[in-house]
Design a protein around this motif. Structure first.
Motif, mmCIF file in Angstrom:
data_model
loop_
_atom_site.group_PDB
_atom_site.id
_atom_site.type_symbol
_atom_site.label_atom_id
_atom_site.label_comp_id
_atom_site.label_asym_id
_atom_site.label_seq_id
_atom_site.Cartn_x
_atom_site.Cartn_y
_atom_site.Cartn_z
ATOM 1 N N UNK A 226 0.809 -1.223 0.000
ATOM 2 C CA UNK A 226 0.000 0.000 0.000
ATOM 3 C C UNK A 226 0.842 1.273 0.000
ATOM 4 N N UNK A 227 1.927 1.258 0.762
ATOM 5 C CA UNK A 227 2.721 2.470 0.964
ATOM 6 C C UNK A 227 3.867 2.616 -0.024
ATOM 7 N N UNK A 228 4.063 1.636 -0.902
ATOM 8 C CA UNK A 228 5.103 1.710 -1.927
ATOM 9 C C UNK A 228 6.447 1.214 -1.422
ATOM 10 N N UNK A 229 7.229 0.658 -2.329
ATOM 11 C CA UNK A 229 8.547 0.123 -1.984
ATOM 12 C C UNK A 229 9.475 1.212 -1.450
ATOM 13 N N UNK A 230 9.270 2.433 -1.922
ATOM 14 C CA UNK A 230 10.112 3.544 -1.472
ATOM 15 C C UNK A 230 9.431 4.391 -0.394
ATOM 16 N N UNK A 231 8.295 3.908 0.112
ATOM 17 C CA UNK A 231 7.578 4.635 1.160
ATOM 18 C C UNK A 231 6.724 5.775 0.651
ATOM 19 N N UNK A 232 6.648 5.917 -0.666
ATOM 20 C CA UNK A 232 5.835 6.978 -1.280
ATOM 21 C C UNK A 232 4.700 6.337 -2.063
ATOM 22 N N UNK A 233 3.562 6.171 -1.415
ATOM 23 C CA UNK A 233 2.421 5.504 -2.026
ATOM 24 C C UNK A 233 1.986 6.194 -3.304
ATOM 25 N N UNK A 234 1.710 5.393 -4.330
ATOM 26 C CA UNK A 234 1.209 5.947 -5.588
ATOM 27 C C UNK A 234 -0.253 6.363 -5.435
ATOM 28 N N UNK A 235 -0.983 5.646 -4.617
ATOM 29 C CA UNK A 235 -2.395 5.931 -4.374
ATOM 30 C C UNK A 235 -2.495 6.923 -3.213
ATOM 31 N N UNK A 236 -3.115 8.086 -3.437
ATOM 32 C CA UNK A 236 -3.146 9.117 -2.397
ATOM 33 C C UNK A 236 -3.936 8.746 -1.140
ATOM 34 N N UNK A 237 -4.700 7.645 -1.179
ATOM 35 C CA UNK A 237 -5.430 7.255 0.034
ATOM 36 C C UNK A 237 -4.515 6.654 1.101
ATOM 37 N N UNK A 238 -3.280 6.299 0.699
ATOM 38 C CA UNK A 238 -2.325 5.733 1.645
ATOM 39 C C UNK A 238 -1.274 6.779 1.997
ATOM 40 N N UNK A 239 -0.963 6.922 3.282
ATOM 41 C CA UNK A 239 0.022 7.937 3.693
ATOM 42 C C UNK A 239 1.426 7.657 3.172
ATOM 43 N N UNK A 240 2.138 8.740 2.911
ATOM 44 C CA UNK A 240 3.552 8.651 2.553
ATOM 45 C C UNK A 240 4.347 8.419 3.833
ATOM 46 N N UNK A 241 5.182 7.394 3.841
ATOM 47 C CA UNK A 241 5.961 7.055 5.027
ATOM 48 C C UNK A 241 7.420 7.463 4.903
ATOM 49 N N UNK A 242 7.908 7.634 3.699
ATOM 50 C CA UNK A 242 9.319 7.968 3.476
ATOM 51 C C UNK A 242 9.666 9.280 4.162
ATOM 52 N N UNK A 243 10.694 9.229 5.003
ATOM 53 C CA UNK A 243 11.174 10.434 5.665
ATOM 54 C C UNK A 243 10.301 10.919 6.803
#
Length: 116
Positions: free
Chosen positions: A39-56
């Motif tokens: 959900x959050x993407x391999x790099x922590x930057x989710x492509x889908x805006x419904x999921x929070x960005x975790x990177x950084x």
């Protein structure tokens, strides 16, 4: 003597300017974060805006959020399902991993914002 003093001053300033880094094992966190990546993407930057960005993100914020999902204090059935499988060490490591990813100047909640 001036060179020594200047060198000492530069070293001291560099040490003080270093952000507070997350505790935890980043590599272990990366390994444990595989389910998060769906959900959050391999790099922590989710492509889908419904999921929070975790990177950084702040490591202490991530730790707190995971603990709250685990205890049920924070309500989300999907996150609760994942968080309940994590040990305290896993929570610290996963949080350190996502906090270490590029894309932000955040350090932790106490130091607020690093940089500009």
């Amino acid at each position: 003597m001036k060179r020594f003093t200047a060198s000492l001053l530069i070293t001291t300033l560099a040490a003080c300017a270093t952000p507070a880094f997350a505790k935890g094992d980043i590599e272990a966190g990366k390994d444990k974060s595989v389910p998060c990546q769906a959900c959050h993407g391999a790099d922590g930057n989710a492509a889908d805006p419904q999921y929070p960005r975790l990177a950084g993100q702040y490591h202490d914020y991530l730790e707190r959020a995971l603990r709250e999902y685990k205890t049920g204090e924070r309500k989300n059935p999907i996150m609760a399902g994942f968080a309940t499988t994590l040990s305290e060490e896993d929570i610290v490591n996963v949080s350190a991993y996502f906090a270490s990813l590029p894309g932000s100047k955040l350090t932790d909640l106490h130091d607020k914002v690093q940089g500009d």
